[in-house]
Design a protein around this motif. Structure first.
Motif, PDB file in Angstrom:
ATOM      1  N   PHE A   1       0.814  -1.000   0.029  1.00 32.16           N
ATOM      2  CA  PHE A   1      -0.044   0.165  -0.176  1.00 32.16           C
ATOM      3  C   PHE A   1       0.893   1.419  -0.117  1.00 32.16           C
ATOM      4  O   PHE A   1       0.642   2.236  -0.632  1.00 32.16           O
ATOM      5  CB  PHE A   1      -0.832   0.044   1.253  1.00 32.16           C
ATOM      6  N   ILE A   2       2.076   1.233   0.769  1.00 29.61           N
ATOM      7  CA  ILE A   2       2.800   2.303   1.024  1.00 29.61           C
ATOM      8  C   ILE A   2       3.466   2.848  -0.610  1.00 29.61           C
ATOM      9  O   ILE A   2       3.758   3.878  -0.763  1.00 29.61           O
ATOM     10  CB  ILE A   2       3.944   2.214   2.101  1.00 29.61           C
ATOM     11  N   ALA A   3       3.990   1.696  -0.966  1.00 32.76           N
ATOM     12  CA  ALA A   3       4.812   1.665  -2.300  1.00 32.76           C
ATOM     13  C   ALA A   3       3.890   2.042  -3.516  1.00 32.76           C
ATOM     14  O   ALA A   3       4.359   3.014  -4.141  1.00 32.76           O
ATOM     15  CB  ALA A   3       5.327   0.001  -2.745  1.00 32.76           C
ATOM     16  N   ASP A   4       2.803   1.549  -3.146  1.00 28.50           N
ATOM     17  CA  ASP A   4       1.474   2.203  -4.405  1.00 28.50           C
ATOM     18  C   ASP A   4       1.402   3.602  -4.166  1.00 28.50           C
ATOM     19  O   ASP A   4       1.202   4.277  -5.117  1.00 28.50           O
ATOM     20  CB  ASP A   4       0.144   1.583  -4.151  1.00 28.50           C
ATOM     21  N   GLN A   5       1.222   4.082  -2.881  1.00 31.47           N
ATOM     22  CA  GLN A   5       0.735   5.514  -2.889  1.00 31.47           C
ATOM     23  C   GLN A   5       2.220   6.469  -3.138  1.00 31.47           C
ATOM     24  O   GLN A   5       2.204   7.370  -3.707  1.00 31.47           O
ATOM     25  CB  GLN A   5       0.328   5.713  -1.274  1.00 31.47           C
ATOM     26  N   LEU A   6       3.552   5.922  -2.853  1.00 28.62           N
ATOM     27  CA  LEU A   6       4.621   6.529  -3.001  1.00 28.62           C
ATOM     28  C   LEU A   6       4.721   6.778  -4.822  1.00 28.62           C
ATOM     29  O   LEU A   6       5.337   7.741  -5.128  1.00 28.62           O
ATOM     30  CB  LEU A   6       5.585   5.980  -2.392  1.00 28.62           C
ATOM     31  N   ALA A   7       4.509   5.579  -5.288  1.00 30.32           N
ATOM     32  CA  ALA A   7       4.511   5.672  -6.741  1.00 30.32           C
ATOM     33  C   ALA A   7       3.518   6.781  -7.351  1.00 30.32           C
ATOM     34  O   ALA A   7       4.144   7.544  -8.362  1.00 30.32           O
ATOM     35  CB  ALA A   7       4.303   4.184  -7.410  1.00 30.32           C
ATOM     36  N   HIS A   8       2.568   6.943  -6.783  1.00 29.90           N
ATOM     37  CA  HIS A   8       1.556   7.801  -7.442  1.00 29.90           C
ATOM     38  C   HIS A   8       1.844   9.277  -7.026  1.00 29.90           C
ATOM     39  O   HIS A   8       1.991  10.269  -8.066  1.00 29.90           O
ATOM     40  CB  HIS A   8       0.010   7.702  -6.694  1.00 29.90           C
ATOM     41  N   LEU A   9       2.484   9.541  -5.846  1.00 25.62           N
ATOM     42  CA  LEU A   9       3.013  10.585  -5.562  1.00 25.62           C
ATOM     43  C   LEU A   9       4.301  11.098  -6.310  1.00 25.62           C
ATOM     44  O   LEU A   9       4.255  12.345  -6.619  1.00 25.62           O
ATOM     45  CB  LEU A   9       3.228  10.834  -3.983  1.00 25.62           C
ATOM     46  N   LEU A  10       5.016  10.166  -6.706  1.00 22.72           N
ATOM     47  CA  LEU A  10       6.084  10.431  -7.421  1.00 22.72           C
ATOM     48  C   LEU A  10       5.927  10.912  -8.692  1.00 22.72           C
ATOM     49  O   LEU A  10       6.537  11.705  -9.143  1.00 22.72           O
ATOM     50  CB  LEU A  10       7.039   9.219  -7.500  1.00 22.72           C
ATOM     51  N   VAL A  11       4.947  10.286  -9.507  1.00 24.97           N
ATOM     52  CA  VAL A  11       4.404  10.695 -10.946  1.00 24.97           C
ATOM     53  C   VAL A  11       3.905  11.984 -10.756  1.00 24.97           C
ATOM     54  O   VAL A  11       4.217  13.079 -11.601  1.00 24.97           O
ATOM     55  CB  VAL A  11       3.358   9.775 -11.231  1.00 24.97           C
ATOM     56  N   ILE A  12       3.155  12.481  -9.776  1.00 28.18           N
ATOM     57  CA  ILE A  12       2.625  13.853  -9.523  1.00 28.18           C
ATOM     58  C   ILE A  12       3.876  14.828  -9.339  1.00 28.18           C
ATOM     59  O   ILE A  12       3.625  15.828 -10.010  1.00 28.18           O
ATOM     60  CB  ILE A  12       1.702  13.794  -8.389  1.00 28.18           C
ATOM     61  N   VAL A  13       4.987  14.321  -8.366  1.00 29.80           N
ATOM     62  CA  VAL A  13       5.831  15.368  -8.491  1.00 29.80           C
ATOM     63  C   VAL A  13       6.730  15.512  -9.686  1.00 29.80           C
ATOM     64  O   VAL A  13       6.964  16.978 -10.095  1.00 29.80           O
ATOM     65  CB  VAL A  13       6.973  14.954  -7.505  1.00 29.80           C
ATOM     66  N   ILE A  14       7.082  14.545 -10.428  1.00 30.28           N
ATOM     67  CA  ILE A  14       7.803  14.456 -11.541  1.00 30.28           C
ATOM     68  C   ILE A  14       6.994  15.409 -12.660  1.00 30.28           C
ATOM     69  O   ILE A  14       7.642  16.189 -13.382  1.00 30.28           O
ATOM     70  CB  ILE A  14       7.961  13.199 -12.163  1.00 30.28           C
ATOM     71  N   LEU A  15       5.762  15.279 -12.821  1.00 29.71           N
ATOM     72  CA  LEU A  15       4.704  15.955 -13.558  1.00 29.71           C
ATOM     73  C   LEU A  15       4.852  17.416 -13.330  1.00 29.71           C
ATOM     74  O   LEU A  15       4.858  18.302 -14.100  1.00 29.71           O
ATOM     75  CB  LEU A  15       3.517  15.390 -13.456  1.00 29.71           C
ATOM     76  N   TRP A  16       4.909  17.698 -12.041  1.00 29.46           N
ATOM     77  CA  TRP A  16       4.659  19.030 -11.499  1.00 29.46           C
ATOM     78  C   TRP A  16       6.026  19.829 -11.884  1.00 29.46           C
ATOM     79  O   TRP A  16       6.118  21.037 -12.353  1.00 29.46           O
ATOM     80  CB  TRP A  16       4.533  19.231 -10.029  1.00 29.46           C
ATOM     81  N   LEU A  17       7.161  19.148 -11.577  1.00 32.77           N
ATOM     82  CA  LEU A  17       8.419  19.569 -12.038  1.00 32.77           C
ATOM     83  C   LEU A  17       8.753  20.003 -13.573  1.00 32.77           C
ATOM     84  O   LEU A  17       9.172  20.948 -13.869  1.00 32.77           O
ATOM     85  CB  LEU A  17       9.405  18.715 -11.589  1.00 32.77           C
ATOM     86  N   SER A  18       7.922  18.966 -14.282  1.00 31.12           N
ATOM     87  CA  SER A  18       8.274  19.176 -15.895  1.00 31.12           C
ATOM     88  C   SER A  18       7.167  20.487 -16.281  1.00 31.12           C
ATOM     89  O   SER A  18       7.754  20.979 -17.011  1.00 31.12           O
ATOM     90  CB  SER A  18       7.672  18.120 -16.503  1.00 31.12           C
ATOM     91  N   ILE A  19       6.199  20.602 -15.641  1.00 30.45           N
ATOM     92  CA  ILE A  19       5.200  21.576 -16.192  1.00 30.45           C
ATOM     93  C   ILE A  19       5.682  22.987 -15.838  1.00 30.45           C
ATOM     94  O   ILE A  19       5.569  23.876 -16.286  1.00 30.45           O
ATOM     95  CB  ILE A  19       3.698  21.443 -15.663  1.00 30.45           C
ATOM     96  N   GLU A  20       6.217  22.929 -14.441  1.00 24.32           N
ATOM     97  CA  GLU A  20       6.729  24.377 -14.115  1.00 24.32           C
ATOM     98  C   GLU A  20       8.006  24.547 -14.493  1.00 24.32           C
ATOM     99  O   GLU A  20       8.661  25.476 -14.066  1.00 24.32           O
ATOM    100  CB  GLU A  20       6.683  24.435 -12.515  1.00 24.32           C
ATOM    101  N   ASN A  21       8.862  23.555 -15.207  1.00 23.41           N
ATOM    102  CA  ASN A  21      10.186  23.741 -15.409  1.00 23.41           C
ATOM    103  C   ASN A  21      11.157  24.019 -14.431  1.00 23.41           C
ATOM    104  O   ASN A  21      11.876  24.921 -14.522  1.00 23.41           O
ATOM    105  CB  ASN A  21      10.424  24.982 -16.574  1.00 23.41           C
ATOM    106  N   ILE A  22      11.172  23.234 -13.394  1.00 27.04           N
ATOM    107  CA  ILE A  22      11.850  23.568 -12.287  1.00 27.04           C
ATOM    108  C   ILE A  22      13.084  22.711 -12.255  1.00 27.04           C
ATOM    109  O   ILE A  22      13.918  22.633 -11.229  1.00 27.04           O
ATOM    110  CB  ILE A  22      10.951  23.193 -10.846  1.00 27.04           C
ATOM    111  N   TRP A  23      13.410  21.688 -13.186  1.00 24.92           N
ATOM    112  CA  TRP A  23      14.580  21.040 -13.101  1.00 24.92           C
ATOM    113  C   TRP A  23      15.686  21.765 -13.267  1.00 24.92           C
ATOM    114  O   TRP A  23      16.933  21.246 -12.861  1.00 24.92           O
ATOM    115  CB  TRP A  23      14.473  20.092 -14.416  1.00 24.92           C
ATOM    116  N   VAL A  24      15.569  22.997 -13.698  1.00 27.32           N
ATOM    117  CA  VAL A  24      16.955  23.716 -13.590  1.00 27.32           C
ATOM    118  C   VAL A  24      17.595  24.054 -12.375  1.00 27.32           C
ATOM    119  O   VAL A  24      18.559  24.284 -12.016  1.00 27.32           O
ATOM    120  CB  VAL A  24      16.841  24.840 -14.603  1.00 27.32           C
TER     121      VAL A  24
END
Length: 269
Positions: free
Chosen positions: A88-111
């Motif tokens: 259950f924890i791994a499932d939720q962490l995977a979903h949250l990781l996708v959201i964070v990566i998506l957010w970083l990509s949209i906001e262009n915060i990788w730099v």
């Protein structure tokens, strides 16, 4: 750094995964795996809610990523052991990781990631505090366990003596033994208590260290008072031994965590 989008996506996930998903849908998914219609309904609802909460209606990457990743993660989860908390924890962490990566990509915060990483690695305060929390969690628990092993052995020996004495009394009085109760063996009971005690100890040591680092010494008193509520059944003859063992373990755990917190504060000055 704009975090509104991240917060909205996280809220959308929490709503769809916990509030808008009935237990019957989860059960149906666990039974039918990839053939469950409820799985696809849940993923579609999750995608729609995330898209609406994002507010970026001209960005089709958000619904595409949410739909594909959520479907994949939930499908994998349905094929694993449904009773394990770790899945259950791994499932939720995977979903949250996708959201964070998506957010970083949209906001262009990788730099900003590399400068932040360099600053983090050179931050002595961060590593000192991290080392303190790591030490009081598992290593300190193992040290305390080894230091108090002789008292656990003493409690076990006393319990065995009491069991033998009761058996002898029943034999001498020719009493008909009562029907056997379905109970755990002594080894199973001790294993369960050891596991519970381990996590209780980890939580209390982390809290003590946090209170010391934040100079909230009054909170330590409240925590010790709450821990003192613990009582053993008076029906057991070796209650005093268990009580003394818990008090010794608690005081050693509290004192060592507090001293580590004081040491960290001195190093950070």
């Amino acid at each position: 750094m704009e975090i509104n989008l991240l917060l909205r996506l996280v809220i959308a996930h929490l709503l769809t995964d916990f509030v808008l998903q009935p237990k019957s849908w989860v059960t149906d998914r666990e039974q039918k795996k990839g053939k469950s219609s409820k799985l696809y309904i849940h993923v579609i609802i999750t995608t729609i809610v995330a898209y609406l909460f994002s507010g970026l209606y001209d960005n089709l990457v958000i619904p595409l990523v949410i739909f594909s990743t959520h479907l994949f993660i939930d499908y994998i989860k349905s094929k694993t052991n449904k009773d394990k908390f770790s899945y259950f924890i791994a499932d939720q962490l995977a979903h949250l990781l996708v959201i964070v990566i998506l957010w970083l990509s949209i906001e262009n915060i990788w730099v900003n990631i590399l400068p932040f990483k360099a600053q983090l690695f050179s931050n002595t305060k961060f590593w000192v505090v991290s080392a303190g929390y790591l030490f009081v969690s598992w290593p300190l628990g193992i040290i305390i366990g080894k230091a108090t092993q002789k008292w656990r052995d003493q409690i076990s020996r006393e319990k065995e003596k009491l069991t033998l004495n009761k058996s002898d009394d029943i034999t001498e009085e020719n009493q008909t033994p009562a029907l056997p109760e379905i109970t755990k063996t002594t080894e199973e009971q001790e294993l369960g208590l050891a596991s519970a005690g381990k996590w209780i100890g980890i939580c209390e040591r982390i809290l003590i260290l946090t209170f010391v680092l934040m100079a909230q010494y009054t909170a330590i008193g409240f925590l010790m008072t709450a821990k003192s509520i613990l009582r053993f059944s008076e029906k057991e003859a070796n209650t005093q031994l268990k009580t003394e063992y818990v008090l010794v373990g608690t005081l050693v755990s509290f004192a060592s965590s507090a001293m580590i917190g004081v040491l960290i504060n001195l190093l950070l000055k």
